[in-house]
Design a protein around this motif. Structure first.
Motif, mmCIF file in Angstrom:
data_model
loop_
_atom_site.group_PDB
_atom_site.id
_atom_site.type_symbol
_atom_site.label_atom_id
_atom_site.label_comp_id
_atom_site.label_asym_id
_atom_site.label_seq_id
_atom_site.Cartn_x
_atom_site.Cartn_y
_atom_site.Cartn_z
ATOM 1 N N LYS A 269 0.847 -1.184 0.000
ATOM 2 C CA LYS A 269 0.000 0.000 0.000
ATOM 3 C C LYS A 269 0.886 1.239 0.000
ATOM 4 C CE LYS A 269 -3.493 2.528 2.659
ATOM 5 N NZ LYS A 269 -4.299 2.563 3.915
ATOM 6 N N LEU A 270 0.670 2.117 -0.965
ATOM 7 C CA LEU A 270 1.424 3.367 -1.064
ATOM 8 C C LEU A 270 0.492 4.543 -0.815
ATOM 9 C CD1 LEU A 270 4.124 4.794 -1.830
ATOM 10 C CD2 LEU A 270 3.238 4.924 -4.166
ATOM 11 N N GLU A 271 0.944 5.448 0.058
ATOM 12 C CA GLU A 271 0.171 6.638 0.387
ATOM 13 C C GLU A 271 1.087 7.852 0.312
ATOM 14 O OE1 GLU A 271 -2.469 8.500 4.109
ATOM 15 O OE2 GLU A 271 -1.417 6.580 4.317
ATOM 16 N N VAL A 272 0.600 8.920 -0.323
ATOM 17 C CA VAL A 272 1.369 10.159 -0.438
ATOM 18 C C VAL A 272 0.690 11.225 0.421
ATOM 19 C CG1 VAL A 272 2.293 11.925 -1.983
ATOM 20 C CG2 VAL A 272 2.112 9.557 -2.767
ATOM 21 N N ARG A 273 1.440 11.752 1.386
ATOM 22 C CA ARG A 273 0.904 12.751 2.307
ATOM 23 C C ARG A 273 1.597 14.090 2.098
ATOM 24 N NH1 ARG A 273 1.291 9.240 7.964
ATOM 25 N NH2 ARG A 273 0.219 7.345 7.208
ATOM 26 N N LEU A 274 0.805 15.154 2.041
ATOM 27 C CA LEU A 274 1.332 16.512 1.925
ATOM 28 C C LEU A 274 1.367 17.128 3.316
ATOM 29 C CD1 LEU A 274 2.213 18.705 -0.160
ATOM 30 C CD2 LEU A 274 -0.144 19.562 -0.011
ATOM 31 N N VAL A 275 2.579 17.434 3.801
ATOM 32 C CA VAL A 275 2.759 17.915 5.163
ATOM 33 C C VAL A 275 3.426 19.288 5.129
ATOM 34 C CG1 VAL A 275 3.796 17.407 7.408
ATOM 35 C CG2 VAL A 275 3.032 15.528 5.935
ATOM 36 N N PRO A 276 2.841 20.322 5.767
ATOM 37 C CA PRO A 276 3.497 21.634 5.819
ATOM 38 C C PRO A 276 4.823 21.559 6.569
ATOM 39 C CG PRO A 276 1.190 21.773 6.512
ATOM 40 C CD PRO A 276 1.534 20.315 6.441
ATOM 41 N N VAL A 277 5.811 22.309 6.068
ATOM 42 C CA VAL A 277 7.121 22.329 6.720
ATOM 43 C C VAL A 277 7.042 23.300 7.899
ATOM 44 C CG1 VAL A 277 9.578 22.780 6.442
ATOM 45 C CG2 VAL A 277 8.280 21.778 4.566
ATOM 46 N N SER A 278 6.668 22.772 9.030
ATOM 47 C CA SER A 278 6.532 23.590 10.237
ATOM 48 C C SER A 278 6.538 22.678 11.450
ATOM 49 C CB SER A 278 5.230 24.402 10.190
ATOM 50 O OG SER A 278 4.996 25.024 11.434
ATOM 51 N N GLU A 280 5.315 23.384 14.108
ATOM 52 C CA GLU A 280 4.037 23.566 14.781
ATOM 53 C C GLU A 280 2.982 22.606 14.244
ATOM 54 O OE1 GLU A 280 2.931 27.608 14.371
ATOM 55 O OE2 GLU A 280 4.628 28.389 15.542
ATOM 56 N N ASP A 281 3.270 22.002 13.087
ATOM 57 C CA ASP A 281 2.341 21.040 12.514
ATOM 58 C C ASP A 281 2.570 19.674 13.170
ATOM 59 O OD1 ASP A 281 0.466 20.453 10.014
ATOM 60 O OD2 ASP A 281 1.897 18.803 10.159
ATOM 61 N N PRO A 282 1.530 19.071 13.766
ATOM 62 C CA PRO A 282 1.716 17.805 14.489
ATOM 63 C C PRO A 282 2.190 16.654 13.614
ATOM 64 C CG PRO A 282 -0.622 18.370 14.275
ATOM 65 C CD PRO A 282 0.147 19.554 13.834
ATOM 66 N N GLU A 283 1.716 16.599 12.361
ATOM 67 C CA GLU A 283 2.118 15.501 11.478
ATOM 68 C C GLU A 283 3.580 15.636 11.068
ATOM 69 O OE1 GLU A 283 0.208 13.040 7.683
ATOM 70 O OE2 GLU A 283 -0.619 14.970 8.283
ATOM 71 N N PHE A 284 4.010 16.873 10.809
ATOM 72 C CA PHE A 284 5.423 17.084 10.469
ATOM 73 C C PHE A 284 6.311 16.750 11.660
ATOM 74 C CE2 PHE A 284 9.200 19.770 10.368
ATOM 75 C CZ PHE A 284 9.720 19.489 9.115
ATOM 76 N N LYS A 285 5.883 17.156 12.830
ATOM 77 C CA LYS A 285 6.680 16.926 14.043
ATOM 78 C C LYS A 285 6.779 15.439 14.373
ATOM 79 C CE LYS A 285 7.187 18.751 18.740
ATOM 80 N NZ LYS A 285 6.582 19.650 19.766
ATOM 81 N N SER A 286 5.685 14.706 14.229
ATOM 82 C CA SER A 286 5.684 13.278 14.576
ATOM 83 C C SER A 286 6.497 12.441 13.596
ATOM 84 C CB SER A 286 4.246 12.759 14.637
ATOM 85 O OG SER A 286 3.626 12.850 13.362
ATOM 86 N N SER A 287 6.629 12.909 12.353
ATOM 87 C CA SER A 287 7.361 12.142 11.344
ATOM 88 C C SER A 287 8.795 12.645 11.157
ATOM 89 C CB SER A 287 6.620 12.205 9.999
ATOM 90 O OG SER A 287 6.523 13.535 9.538
ATOM 91 N N GLY A 338 3.109 27.927 0.272
ATOM 92 C CA GLY A 338 4.236 27.811 1.194
ATOM 93 C C GLY A 338 5.094 26.611 0.870
ATOM 94 N N SER A 339 5.861 26.158 1.871
ATOM 95 C CA SER A 339 6.772 25.018 1.702
ATOM 96 C C SER A 339 6.176 23.770 2.320
ATOM 97 C CB SER A 339 8.130 25.333 2.340
ATOM 98 O OG SER A 339 8.733 26.445 1.711
ATOM 99 N N PHE A 340 6.362 22.622 1.619
ATOM 100 C CA PHE A 340 5.758 21.361 2.055
ATOM 101 C C PHE A 340 6.724 20.202 1.826
ATOM 102 C CE2 PHE A 340 2.385 24.242 0.888
ATOM 103 C CZ PHE A 340 1.383 24.033 1.825
#
Length: 489
Positions: A269-278, A280-287, A338-340
């Protein structure tokens, strides 16, 4: 998140003079030259204007090569996704990914035998090959139509001449097989004599394969005259009387190839996620930890960087720090500008990350790092195709966002010429800053590393940044801007 109406001004610190440093392409120790500035903060529109003038960012450092002096001139390149059609090699990469996801199949070929980025020469030759095939097909079709008209008129005028030159194949079969008359006759025309041109007043000779088929049908008629007669007669009917075969020649779109449905029991299974470069973003921080580990693995394996040059500080400064202010617009994309990071998750694990900037008129590719263990999937090509499809998706809501910027095209560096295969694409003229189709630029680049692409000698530079307010900041203002507290105009 900044709104579209009230934006912070761009704050940059310009470095006077030109930087001389080692070139990463030709390895010249002091051949690379550029101008640069440190961007403390920048609006997406200001950065859009800059990259349309040949600038590029690396983290918060924004630089522009001195094109007529640097050893390896770097031309800004953009692809036009709305007109983009995947090439044969692109389709091969996409099908390879689908097979891997569906069945877990791994390409038999060695990764070294199949370069991840084909060269621009291969792309040009394949394009010309396609054009030639289409031209030949059209010529044959026209010739065939003209020949049919000619034959219809000549058959009436020269019936006696045709009868003398024609040999009835069914009569010949009758003598050989000793059978009765066949249900339909097939006429075979004599071929023109060597050294003489073909007589266009007569149909072309039948192929040997077709003659063998007719013989086989006649044998079947002998064995079972009653049962085979009806089927044989149907087979002997002219093709124009038979129902046309339904065949679609419409090529699959890029989206069809990427998002082809997988079976329920797919291997991966392949999934592509768009995550803001910040942070403060929980998904960016957790990954972040997993993404950083992947970066280290990539840099050491692909670029042979030593471990001390792949620390968190370098990673953050290079790929996580961005001067772009996140902006939202009512008519802009849902994700904002912005940046992602576009993260490619395979079975719950990040195998690739594409760093991109979403700007008012384009998606700008910054960098890609991936797991070397999955090099067999050609992730460089695959991610570029996904980003082109993503640009098309954003365009549906934001019509002015219609380009995909691939960074710099370096014709003098073979490893960097692959970007020219994503067609149609344009190069930025380094003197007048107009976009010129890459096909028109290549002949000049073959003669000289540095070229002015705009052929109009009267053309001059049109500056689009007259609204910028520039003044020197005090030390106190710089400290406040770095901490995110102060604003300057």
């Amino acid at each position: 998140m900044a709104s579209w109406a009230a934006l912070s001004p761009s704050i940059v610190e310009y470095f006077e003079g030109e930087d001389f440093y080692r070139c990463g392409y030709c390895k010249n120790e002091s051949g690379s030259r550029s101008n640069g500035m440190w961007a403390h903060s920048m609006t997406v529109q200001d950065y859009q204007d800059l990259i349309d003038r040949g600038w590029r960012r690396s983290g918060k450092y924004v630089y522009k090569p001195v094109m007529n002096q640097t050893c390896c001139p770097q031309y800004t390149i953009r692809c036009r996704p709305l007109q983009f059609q995947p090439s044969k090699s692109h389709k091969k990469v996409l099908k390879k990914m689908l097979k891997f996801l569906a069945k877990g199949e791994i390409s038999k070929g060695n990764c070294e035998d199949e370069p991840m980025e084909p060269t621009v020469e291969d792309a040009v030759s394949s394009d010309f090959g396609l054009i030639n095939k289409l031209d030949i097909h059209c010529d044959l079709k026209t010739l065939n139509d003209d020949l049919k008209k000619s034959l219809e008129s000549e058959e009436k005028k020269k019936a006696k001449r045709e009868e003398s030159n024609e040999i009835t194949h069914s009569q010949d079969m009758e003598e050989k097989l000793g059978s009765g008359e066949p249900s339909c006759s097939v006429k075979v025309h004599t071929a023109p004599q060597p050294g003489r041109g073909a007589d266009l007043s007569k149909p072309p000779c039948r192929k040997a394969k077709e003659i063998r088929k007719e013989r086989k049908r006649l044998k079947l008629m002998q064995q079972n005259p009653a049962g085979e007669r009806e089927g044989f007669q149907a087979q002997c009917q002219p093709s124009s009387l038979l129902p046309p075969k339904t065949k679609s020649n419409q090529p699959k779109s890029l989206e069809d190839l990427i998002f082809e449905s997988l079976p329920e029991n797919a291997s991966h299974k392949l999934e592509v996620r768009l995550v803001p470069v910040s942070f403060e973003d929980p998904e960016f921080k957790s990954s972040f930890s997993q993404s950083f580990s992947l970066y280290v693995k990539y840099q050491m394996a692909i670029h042979q960087d030593p471990p001390d040059e792949c620390g968190k500080t370098e990673f953050t400064r290079f790929l996580c720090s961005s001067p772009l202010e996140t902006e939202n617009s009512p008519n802009g994309p849902d994700c904002g500008y912005g940046s992602f990071h576009q993260q490619y998750w395979l079975d719950g694990k990040i195998i690739a990350v594409g760093v991109i900037d979403i700007l008012p008129y384009c998606v700008s590719s910054v960098y890609l790092y991936y797991d070397p263990d999955y090099s067999f999937l050609s992730l460089g090509v695959y991610s570029a195709l996904r980003e082109i499809a993503f640009t098309r998706q954003l365009h549906e809501k934001t019509p002015q966002l219609s380009y995909y910027y691939m960074g710099f095209y370096i014709h003098s560096c073979p490893k960097m010429k692959y970007k020219g295969q994503y067609r149609p694409s344009d190069l930025l003229c380094p003197e007048t800053y107009v976009w010129v189709p890459i096909e028109q630029c290549l002949p000049s680049l073959e003669k000289s590393k540095y070229c002015r692409f705009n052929q109009d000698p009267e053309a001059v530079v049109k500056y689009g940044c007259e609204s910028w307010t520039i003044r020197r900041l005090s030390t106190e203002e710089l400290m406040l801007s770095n901490s995110g507290v102060g604003e300057a105009s």
